[in-house]
Write a protein that holds these residues in place. Structure first.
Motif, PDB file in Angstrom:
ATOM      1  N   LYS A  29     -14.014   6.316  -4.684  1.00 48.41           N
ATOM      2  CA  LYS A  29     -13.088   4.881  -4.985  1.00 48.41           C
ATOM      3  C   LYS A  29     -12.994   5.067  -6.464  1.00 48.41           C
ATOM      4  O   LYS A  29     -13.598   5.664  -7.426  1.00 48.41           O
ATOM      5  CB  LYS A  29     -14.428   3.829  -4.834  1.00 48.41           C
ATOM      6  N   ILE A  30     -11.609   4.652  -6.760  1.00 45.54           N
ATOM      7  CA  ILE A  30     -11.394   4.531  -8.162  1.00 45.54           C
ATOM      8  C   ILE A  30     -11.085   3.148  -8.679  1.00 45.54           C
ATOM      9  O   ILE A  30     -10.539   2.295  -7.919  1.00 45.54           O
ATOM     10  CB  ILE A  30     -10.160   5.400  -8.517  1.00 45.54           C
TER      11      ILE A  30
ATOM     12  N   ALA B  92       2.019  -3.778   0.095  1.00 48.71           N
ATOM     13  CA  ALA B  92       1.341  -2.635   0.216  1.00 48.71           C
ATOM     14  C   ALA B  92       0.271  -2.897   1.179  1.00 48.71           C
ATOM     15  O   ALA B  92       0.056  -2.232   2.501  1.00 48.71           O
ATOM     16  CB  ALA B  92       0.583  -1.970  -1.203  1.00 48.71           C
TER      17      ALA B  92
ATOM     18  N   LYS C 186      -0.483   2.434   2.632  1.00 45.01           N
ATOM     19  CA  LYS C 186      -0.930   1.291   1.383  1.00 45.01           C
ATOM     20  C   LYS C 186      -0.895   2.079   0.151  1.00 45.01           C
ATOM     21  O   LYS C 186      -0.273   1.626  -0.809  1.00 45.01           O
ATOM     22  CB  LYS C 186      -2.172   0.840   1.879  1.00 45.01           C
TER      23      LYS C 186
ATOM     24  N   VAL D 176       8.210   8.919   1.487  1.00 42.81           N
ATOM     25  CA  VAL D 176       8.182   7.646   0.356  1.00 42.81           C
ATOM     26  C   VAL D 176       9.682   7.216  -0.202  1.00 42.81           C
ATOM     27  O   VAL D 176      10.137   8.276  -0.781  1.00 42.81           O
ATOM     28  CB  VAL D 176       6.969   8.033  -0.654  1.00 42.81           C
TER      29      VAL D 176
ATOM     30  N   ARG E 136      -4.235   7.136 -12.358  1.00 37.87           N
ATOM     31  CA  ARG E 136      -4.269   7.563 -10.945  1.00 37.87           C
ATOM     32  C   ARG E 136      -4.095   8.946 -10.830  1.00 37.87           C
ATOM     33  O   ARG E 136      -4.933   9.603  -9.847  1.00 37.87           O
ATOM     34  CB  ARG E 136      -3.294   6.901  -9.991  1.00 37.87           C
TER      35      ARG E 136
ATOM     36  N   ASP F 150      -3.479   4.052   5.712  1.00 39.45           N
ATOM     37  CA  ASP F 150      -3.937   3.948   4.407  1.00 39.45           C
ATOM     38  C   ASP F 150      -3.102   4.686   3.478  1.00 39.45           C
ATOM     39  O   ASP F 150      -3.049   4.383   2.288  1.00 39.45           O
ATOM     40  CB  ASP F 150      -5.720   4.753   4.356  1.00 39.45           C
TER      41      ASP F 150
ATOM     42  N   PHE G  49      -9.261   1.295  -5.523  1.00 42.89           N
ATOM     43  CA  PHE G  49      -8.877   1.862  -4.300  1.00 42.89           C
ATOM     44  C   PHE G  49      -9.718   2.841  -3.670  1.00 42.89           C
ATOM     45  O   PHE G  49     -10.437   3.800  -4.372  1.00 42.89           O
ATOM     46  CB  PHE G  49      -7.502   2.365  -4.701  1.00 42.89           C
TER      47      PHE G  49
ATOM     48  N   MET H 245      -2.131  10.066  -5.148  1.00 39.19           N
ATOM     49  CA  MET H 245      -2.662   8.978  -4.172  1.00 39.19           C
ATOM     50  C   MET H 245      -2.964   9.741  -2.675  1.00 39.19           C
ATOM     51  O   MET H 245      -3.845   8.986  -2.157  1.00 39.19           O
ATOM     52  CB  MET H 245      -1.528   8.052  -3.912  1.00 39.19           C
TER      53      MET H 245
ATOM     54  N   LYS I 276      -0.862  -4.766  -3.837  1.00 40.46           N
ATOM     55  CA  LYS I 276       0.368  -5.207  -3.846  1.00 40.46           C
ATOM     56  C   LYS I 276       0.563  -5.890  -2.754  1.00 40.46           C
ATOM     57  O   LYS I 276       0.055  -5.372  -1.496  1.00 40.46           O
ATOM     58  CB  LYS I 276       1.460  -4.294  -4.360  1.00 40.46           C
TER      59      LYS I 276
ATOM     60  N   HIS J 185      -2.790   7.085   8.489  1.00 38.40           N
ATOM     61  CA  HIS J 185      -1.366   7.028   7.844  1.00 38.40           C
ATOM     62  C   HIS J 185      -1.308   5.450   7.380  1.00 38.40           C
ATOM     63  O   HIS J 185      -0.489   5.261   6.637  1.00 38.40           O
ATOM     64  CB  HIS J 185      -0.307   7.299   9.286  1.00 38.40           C
TER      65      HIS J 185
ATOM     66  N   LEU K 166       2.763   2.629  -1.056  1.00 36.95           N
ATOM     67  CA  LEU K 166       3.298   1.534  -1.103  1.00 36.95           C
ATOM     68  C   LEU K 166       2.798   0.630  -2.463  1.00 36.95           C
ATOM     69  O   LEU K 166       3.599  -0.161  -3.226  1.00 36.95           O
ATOM     70  CB  LEU K 166       3.392   0.520  -0.139  1.00 36.95           C
ATOM     71  N   SER K 167       1.762   1.188  -3.142  1.00 36.05           N
ATOM     72  CA  SER K 167       1.118   0.550  -4.232  1.00 36.05           C
ATOM     73  C   SER K 167       1.683   1.325  -5.255  1.00 36.05           C
ATOM     74  O   SER K 167       1.513   0.958  -6.489  1.00 36.05           O
ATOM     75  CB  SER K 167      -0.358   0.723  -4.113  1.00 36.05           C
ATOM     76  N   ILE K 168       2.721   2.317  -5.319  1.00 33.94           N
ATOM     77  CA  ILE K 168       3.285   3.046  -6.572  1.00 33.94           C
ATOM     78  C   ILE K 168       4.504   2.029  -6.822  1.00 33.94           C
ATOM     79  O   ILE K 168       5.203   1.789  -5.813  1.00 33.94           O
ATOM     80  CB  ILE K 168       3.504   4.452  -6.062  1.00 33.94           C
ATOM     81  N   ASN K 169       4.468   2.009  -8.061  1.00 33.55           N
ATOM     82  CA  ASN K 169       5.775   1.372  -8.673  1.00 33.55           C
ATOM     83  C   ASN K 169       7.036   1.810  -8.023  1.00 33.55           C
ATOM     84  O   ASN K 169       7.099   2.935  -7.946  1.00 33.55           O
ATOM     85  CB  ASN K 169       5.755   1.320 -10.011  1.00 33.55           C
TER      86      ASN K 169
END
Lengths: 363, 363, 363, 363
Positions: free
Chosen positions: C11-12, D234, C238, C300, C134, C235, C6, C345, D231, C233, C241-244
């Motif tokens: 970058k991670i 996402a 995303k 969220v 994360r 990014d 990400f 995030m 995802k 917004h 939304l990538s969080i479980n």
């Protein structure tokens, strides 16, 4: 991912086939507020243009650049700069006679095998015509570098077995003057004369010949290049090897350095108040993948052009024997027109690493 | 972006300094269900390991690989494979005497200038120790390629001015046997003997020497490589140039091709029912940047190691003259240990392009 | 490419499965010279840690972070920062009873179908345990942002139908104090009490419940966000939304803005000498995808956790009916532990765009 | 990096300003051999085109697409597809009156602050005109998806407070017919009528209003989406949030799911011989970030258009108070023209993930 993009922050994407409507390039990441000199871009394209002398292909293309976006009132806006170069001389019929055969040492076979599509019109996307888009983008990279005082110079250092001597310590301005004074683009006048004669003889024989281009970068700041994989010379090497017909790249001491001992090869640092200099420069201005402030230099080797005016044995798409006729208009030696391509790719690598270096340290 | 990642679809990211706790690598994009032979990974690391013979550095590291994730019941799961190699022999004090000076032709100065941080402990991130992580990742790439029948072989083709002859047409299995039968890793026994003697003499003299590694790839399918910028040989070139001490790369006819004529250099296609062969292979198995099914071959040039056992003049961080002592444990010639690094990087490039080629054509 | 990375410049890359040896993260692109407070990283992890209160899962993990690379003498070096979090409580046998069945609304089926590998040990890579990596990386991003004066605050704004009122204008320091004063992490004490009661009742019933987290960013400089696709917004969306368990994202006026008229919704600029303010902030601090200097805010939405303590009908890998037992240790509501994930995030997105913005304009 | 590129394998880069010569898009990564129906691309553009009905802006643009490269004899060649849409109606003088002021809730101020360049001609790169390039690219993605049997349908599900009922189970063909039968593009005729009246009233009042678009995807294969960060939902979320005026995204149960209990929300798997179905679909066709074969569905919230026909208070570049006149030609509600943009972005995400999924498992 499909290989049409180069660079990370100063990024270009080229598009277009040799016999379609146009080729072009999108430059994404050029900082805003850079003055853009369109005449300079055009003059760079003119150095790559076909038909410029007796030792280049006689194919006619004016290669006139058109700006579609990204420049407003003479300055970059920070948005993508789209440059278009319409194709004019797309005589596809020149290629009709080769429609069904694979030209030796061209990309006909591999493209057909990879994509399942045979675009027989003179190479399509694999044509060196694509490099015009790189030259246009490289011209903008050069403007960016010039703004920061960085200068690039390349010239033809070998044609076949004719090698230019090591150049005297002239300014880049003087070297450019010497280089543009002859059609082969070698900055040593005596060697240039021999090279032109050699290429002309090869041309009359319907054959082609290889050569080398040497390039140097002056006033490069210390710190450009990202270890581990994106070492400055690794990215320069990839850039050069991506140019059509290039088969080799070396920087600094290059392959001759493989025969040296460490005690000879080490570049001794000299005491200095500002950025240190080194006594020798076998490192080619790059240590640990990062520019050290000395002159960057490298050499690029080009194979002979594959299109020759001789008939050759080959095969067709069915794998059957076929003969290919030696017709068409092509370069007897690629290096005179490739000098500006080498410079363009070097400029793109440096501009990219210049930007990348801006996020290295905490403010 | 910061240069620690290589590859697009079969992607690796390395981390770790020579004198920290560990180095390691994340392999992201290895397809699931690949059987992973950990003994093979370890045997590859053993070929790069220091202290393996009298002509390598005597630094002691077992380089034992540990799997943290991505492998379940002996197979890749499709999730990131994390491999860790703990550092054991981090005698930082070996470097204390050089704490304040910049070693000539090392990355000390450029790293300090770029990052504003001086990690004097033996090179930190610029140390060739980082390549152990590449070898571990490359071993997995090799397993992937073997699954698809692709084989890679490299050996030492030159040490200083001693060049190996062109190898007879032996199988890769036979070549590997010949190569591993001597400590310099040259597949020609007579040349290997001379090379070992040369390196040993250089070592006794406290000096170092350069060399070359040649590599070939067999059974590569047609179609790998992405025009325009990600030509297969351009990515191979970048991969090789990213290895510490590499100053040159050439493929196929290489720099000698620059002296040839097109009529000599063109590789004539031979009639065939399946994939065509060519009469010669000056193209080095790659045309238009795409593999053509012939053997891929290239050569990599390494400069002499910069650390020598002589005292040398240099400067300290203030720019003042200083002397650097010739102490520590280092390689007199890097190529014997670098053979497996060259193979690893080649494997990573090919695995990446193998995957990239899977999305080229419509199903 | 395989989705484990990400960010572009900051970058991670995370790795590790819930029941392997460890999970971890590589942070590549953190500028050098940033002071790294390891206690702060650990304190962030402690906020996500399981077993911290009666309303979280009782699974025991200390989640102790270990630094492998990239930090020297308390500062980032500019090289990859590798952080490792060993797994301690990997009681795979807790999952044995579900080995052959697909848990409803979990990722068991889709992972098996995608990869052809069934890692039945509690979710493997799809487990929310991955988010610990994360949080560790986000803590470093927060340190980077704090250095530049940027602050982030999130809290639980809804559990089921219990909604927190709009928060008074308190400082982030005061809000943090209020939030950490209760186990549900809502900064409004009265609402927090209701939320805890609600979650506790749900837990006793063996059920789970959804909720919302609201987040705001203060002192964000003008100019972060890259049009066209990488709007700030977009990014952030995303990232969230990538969080479980996240099913929705809105910023500024959000979905309620869809019911408004332009004349109500427009944020009128107020005359000012420095950066202008707006009278209202329906834009949520972002206009045209770029931060405008006002407070950034977004919300969220999290669905209820899928693991419940009821028996449920489902199928096994053969497609046959099966029953899944309600056993194990899981969260009745995910939001109290997710507050710090949302912040992490957000911090990663902002740190990335902060660096990206540094190459926008010519110097 | 500068945000003008979207996608990884099926990748697009857009360029062009609202008042320059042209806008356009490069599609890089479309597999070769895909039949390209230019009439279909044009028909998609016609749905986004201004001036198509009384409830859209009266700005006149034919939005005629021109192919520059990448298509040969009606099929994609595997090389970059360049599409150009010339700008016709660039009446910059319409914007002269606002040359010195920042329009409220537009990107004028943030672009100026970020780039230091004020392109006052109607938004420049921030104009929604850029989305025409996305629609052209999305049309090619749709052709790719159709080849694989995947279908996408979006329609206007809310204008202001007028919400469409849940649609009956009609085929996408039937829904498309119903949708295109009215100018607001809502597939429920009775609701559509109310929506048109609402927008028309708002328009007459010189005001604007927000709305929602709902989208669904049918016949999506199992396995699309890359954990952890990429995802499927996402990437869909980011795609939607990158569209001008979007302030919210939710999928499956969305924000209403935050109020549910796990025992209600879990989608129970039903016994089946092939791909399993679930009894409910609160997961919106995506579990663990990966498509599960059920219908994918999501909703996108749009704020009211910022340009209104009222005079408004604002500031100029000096920060002084100024008044902005309500003049020009703009949309009273953006959703009718945005339906095809939502579909295009969804198609691009799915095509990209379709290709990415092809390299997941070992052959």
């Amino acid at each position: 991912m499909a290989g049409n993009t180069f660079g990370q922050l100063f990024k270009i994407s080229t598009f277009g086939e040799s016999h379609g409507k146009a080729i072009g390039v999108i430059i994404d990441g050029c900082p805003s507020q850079l003055p853009i000199d369109l005449d300079f871009i055009q003059s760079e394209l003119d150095k790559r243009r076909p038909g410029q002398s007796k030792i280049t292909t006689q194919r006619k293309e004016s290669d006139t650049v058109e700006v579609l976006s990204g420049i407003f009132e003479g300055k970059s806006t920070g948005t993508p700069i789209a440059l278009l170069i319409p194709n004019e001389d797309h005589r596809s019929k020149d290629y009709e006679h080769n429609k069904d055969v694979y030209r030796p040492s061209h990309a006909d076979y591999t493209y057909d095998a990879k994509y399942g599509i045979r675009d027989h019109r003179g190479g399509g996307r694999s044509s060196a015509r694509e490099t015009a888009a790189r030259v246009a983008a490289g011209a903008i990279a050069k403007l960016f570098l010039k703004h920061h005082g960085i200068e690039i110079f390349a010239h033809v250092s070998a044609v076949g077995t004719i090698n230019a001597p090591h150049l005297e310590d002239l300014s880049i301005e003087e070297l450019l003057h010497l280089r543009e004074d002859n059609i082969v683009r070698c900055a040593d006048p005596a060697t240039a004369k021999q090279m032109v004669e050699c290429i002309d003889a090869v041309r009359k024989d319907g054959d082609t010949i290889g050569g080398k281009i040497s390039c140097k970068v002056q006033n490069c700041p210390v710190g450009l290049g990202e270890p581990v994989f994106d070492k400055l010379h690794a990215d320069l090497g990839k850039a050069m090897l991506s140019i059509n017909a290039v088969h080799g790249f070396e920087y600094g001491s290059g392959f001759s350095g493989t025969e040296m001992k460490g005690s000879e090869h080490n570049d001794i640092f000299l005491p200095a108040s500002g950025n240190p200099k080194t006594l020798t420069n076998f490192s080619g201005g790059i240590q640990g993948g990062i520019s050290n402030g000395m002159e960057i230099n490298f050499t690029v080797g080009f194979k002979p052009v594959a299109t020759i005016m001789h008939n050759q044995q080959t095969i067709n798409a069915a794998g059957d024997a076929a003969e290919i006729k030696g017709k068409g208009r092509h370069d007897p030696c690629v290096v005179p027109r490739a000098v500006v391509i080498v410079e363009a790719m070097a400029a793109l690598v440096l501009a990219d690493h210049f930007l990348r270096n801006k996020v290295t340290k905490l403010d």
